[in-house]
Design an enzyme around this catalytic site. Structure first.
Site, mmCIF file in Angstrom:
data_model
loop_
_atom_site.group_PDB
_atom_site.id
_atom_site.type_symbol
_atom_site.label_atom_id
_atom_site.label_comp_id
_atom_site.label_asym_id
_atom_site.label_seq_id
_atom_site.Cartn_x
_atom_site.Cartn_y
_atom_site.Cartn_z
ATOM 1 C CE LYS A 98 -6.017 0.477 -0.351
ATOM 2 N NZ LYS A 98 -4.692 -0.145 -0.526
ATOM 3 C CD GLN A 129 -3.027 -1.782 -3.395
ATOM 4 O OE1 GLN A 129 -3.234 -0.698 -2.861
ATOM 5 N NE2 GLN A 129 -3.580 -2.898 -2.947
ATOM 6 C CG ASP A 187 0.185 1.758 2.877
ATOM 7 O OD1 ASP A 187 -0.889 1.534 3.463
ATOM 8 O OD2 ASP A 187 0.385 1.494 1.685
HETATM 9 N N1 LIG Z 1 0.245 -0.587 0.262
HETATM 10 C C1 LIG Z 1 -0.822 -1.304 0.554
HETATM 11 N N2 LIG Z 1 -1.654 -0.876 1.522
HETATM 12 C C2 LIG Z 1 -2.763 -1.599 1.833
HETATM 13 O O1 LIG Z 1 -3.528 -1.203 2.737
HETATM 14 C C3 LIG Z 1 -3.033 -2.788 1.104
HETATM 15 C C4 LIG Z 1 -2.138 -3.168 0.115
HETATM 16 N N3 LIG Z 1 -1.048 -2.426 -0.135
HETATM 17 N N4 LIG Z 1 -2.334 -4.297 -0.601
HETATM 18 C C5 LIG Z 1 -3.511 -5.099 -0.422
HETATM 19 C C6 LIG Z 1 -4.090 -4.978 0.968
HETATM 20 C C7 LIG Z 1 -5.534 -5.383 1.053
HETATM 21 N N5 LIG Z 1 -6.261 -4.243 1.544
HETATM 22 C C8 LIG Z 1 -7.628 -4.226 1.746
HETATM 23 C C9 LIG Z 1 -8.353 -3.062 1.859
HETATM 24 C C10 LIG Z 1 -9.725 -3.075 1.989
HETATM 25 C C11 LIG Z 1 -10.429 -4.244 2.012
HETATM 26 C C12 LIG Z 1 -11.920 -4.216 2.110
HETATM 27 O O2 LIG Z 1 -12.517 -3.174 2.260
HETATM 28 N N6 LIG Z 1 -12.593 -5.365 2.041
HETATM 29 C C13 LIG Z 1 -14.028 -5.443 2.127
HETATM 30 C C14 LIG Z 1 -14.615 -6.030 0.879
HETATM 31 C C15 LIG Z 1 -14.001 -7.316 0.434
HETATM 32 C C16 LIG Z 1 -13.549 -7.273 -1.035
HETATM 33 O O3 LIG Z 1 -14.268 -6.729 -1.883
HETATM 34 O O4 LIG Z 1 -12.457 -7.793 -1.329
HETATM 35 C C17 LIG Z 1 -14.426 -6.242 3.361
HETATM 36 O O5 LIG Z 1 -13.591 -6.966 3.918
HETATM 37 O O6 LIG Z 1 -15.569 -6.113 3.772
HETATM 38 C C18 LIG Z 1 -9.731 -5.423 1.919
HETATM 39 C C19 LIG Z 1 -8.356 -5.406 1.801
HETATM 40 C C20 LIG Z 1 -5.392 -3.204 1.665
HETATM 41 N N7 LIG Z 1 -4.149 -3.559 1.349
#
Ligand SMILES: Nc1nc(=O)c2c([nH]1)NC[C@@H]1CN(c3ccc(C(=O)N[C@@H](CCC(=O)O)C(=O)O)cc3)C=[N+]21
Length: 370
Positions: free
Chosen positions: A112, A158, A181
């Site tokens: 992020k 987070q 969020d």
């Molecule tokens: N307050 C809060 N807000 C969130 O938005 C939040 C959170 N907590 N806690 C955890 C989850 C998880 N999350 C992700 C964000 C980006 C990828 C992402 O970009 N993934 C890539 C790469 C995979 C990797 O490297 O893990 C993909 O799917 O291609 C995944 C998961 C946001 N979250």
């Protein structure tokens, strides 16, 4: 569907930096319709197996945000195509709170922050690695100071927080206008209200076909799902959508957004009887259960659109790290060939979540400077 893991945030099980390498499709392609609606032996010319390149779409959105931002902000050091230096002083700022020492959370936070830097958004990180020493009062104090800080336009806590911390109390302390969020009860209520279908309580017009124009913060992953549907030209209105999973972070909010877009929405969960038969009716499937490869190809109607929110690490001795990421949909087991459109994992919804976070932060800054 035997466990109730669909009630959990399913995106916290991994710590990897994946080199995203997916089949690239012509993501600019616009189709007047989606979901096929194919009856048995239906349209044999229906195109199947088109991949929704979430990474490419997210990159395009990130570039759009940067371009808009540098056209307005005076203090941005990012220049695209020679454009830069708008009239508004300052730049958007995102404050991130990271509590505890989960490796996956640290990875997501890094992603992020990198995305912010790329876009011309400032980011501020406050970490509390000592779970034993941290108190709710410390976190609340930090949030209150961010609430009062004019350089902070977005606040992200987070998740998950350590069990000893009352998550609702922390999320509820964030100024709703800075809650990028979309998890503050007031933003949740506005999404879950029919009163806001056309108009907010303040009489502002609400246009659910342009999520960027909605005057309160929508959660990032659900927003990313709907944005993907829009970008492939899927006409959501009147479609049968099935959401698998009922979490606060994804399942419930994405179902509401689809309702506001006039889809007919069913939520499938761990206690659903005959889940496969329900899902098979869907023109649009949003899989957010957090169970690896749960949705098999024979759960899908031919030509449907599949948005796979799952990020599950499964053991794989042939992979470099000993595991790989798979979604909630059995992509390689044939689902890809039945669906009209489908998102890969990784490279589908994940990158969109981050793009939507940047968008929310940018919109928050714009509203603060109106
Ligand atoms: N307050 C809060 N807000 C969130 O938005 C939040 C959170 N907590 N806690 C955890 C989850 C998880 N999350 C992700 C964000 C980006 C990828 C992402 O970009 N993934 C890539 C790469 C995979 C990797 O490297 O893990 C993909 O799917 O291609 C995944 C998961 C946001 N979250």
């Amino acid at each position: 569907m035997s466990s109730s893991s669909d009630d959990n945030d399913n995106n916290n099980d991994v710590d990897v930096d994946v080199d995203v390498d997916v089949d690239v499709d012509d993501t600019g392609l616009h189709k007047p319709n989606c979901g096929g609606g194919a009856s048995e032996g239906g349209d044999v010319t229906m195109e199947l197996g088109r991949i929704i390149d979430g990474k490419a779409i997210a990159d395009a959105i990130r570039t759009e945000i940067s371009r808009e931002l540098i056209g307005r902000a005076a203090d941005v050091d990012v220049v695209v195509d020679g454009i830069g230096g708008g009239k508004i002083g300052g730049r958007p700022g995102l404050a991130v709170m990271l509590v505890g020492n989960r490796a996956d959370s640290a990875t997501y936070v890094r992603m992020k922050q990198r995305a912010c830097a790329d876009a011309g958004i400032s980011s501020y990180l406050e970490t509390y690695p000592d779970v034993d020493g941290v108190t709710e009062e410390m976190l609340l104090d930090r949030i209150r100071r961010w609430n009062d800080d004019d350089d902070v336009h977005g606040i992200l806590v987070q998740l998950p927080l350590p069990p000893k911390i009352d998550e609702g109390r922390i999320l509820g302390a964030v100024n709703p206008a800075k809650d990028v969020d979309g998890l503050h009860p007031s933003n949740v209520a506005r999404l879950f209200s029919s009163d806001t279908h056309d108009r907010t309580h303040d009489g502002e017009r609400l246009d659910w076909t342009d999520l960027s124009s909605v005057p309160f913060h929508l959660p990032c992953t659900p927003q990313g799902c709907v944005e993907l549907l829009d970008r492939i030209g899927c006409d959501i209105e009147g479609k049968r959508a099935v959401v698998i999973g009922r979490s606060n972070l994804v399942g419930l909010p994405v179902a509401m957004m689809l309702v506001h877009r006039n889809a007919t929405v069913t939520i499938v969960h761990s206690r659903t009887v005959d889940a496969r038969d329900v899902v098979r009716e869907a023109d649009i499937v949003i899989a957010a259960a957090g169970k690896a490869n749960m949705v098999k190809s024979d759960w899908l109607k031919r030509g449907c659109v599949v948005i796979d929110v799952g990020i599950n690490a499964i053991n794989d001795s042939t992979a470099k790290r000993g595991y790989r990421l798979v979604g909630d949909v059995d992509y390689d087991g044939g689902a890809k060939d039945v669906a009209g459109w489908i998102t890969p994992v990784p490279g589908g919804v994940g990158p969109m979540t981050i793009a939507m976070l940047l968008r929310n932060t940018y919109n928050s800054w714009k509203r603060a400077n109106k």
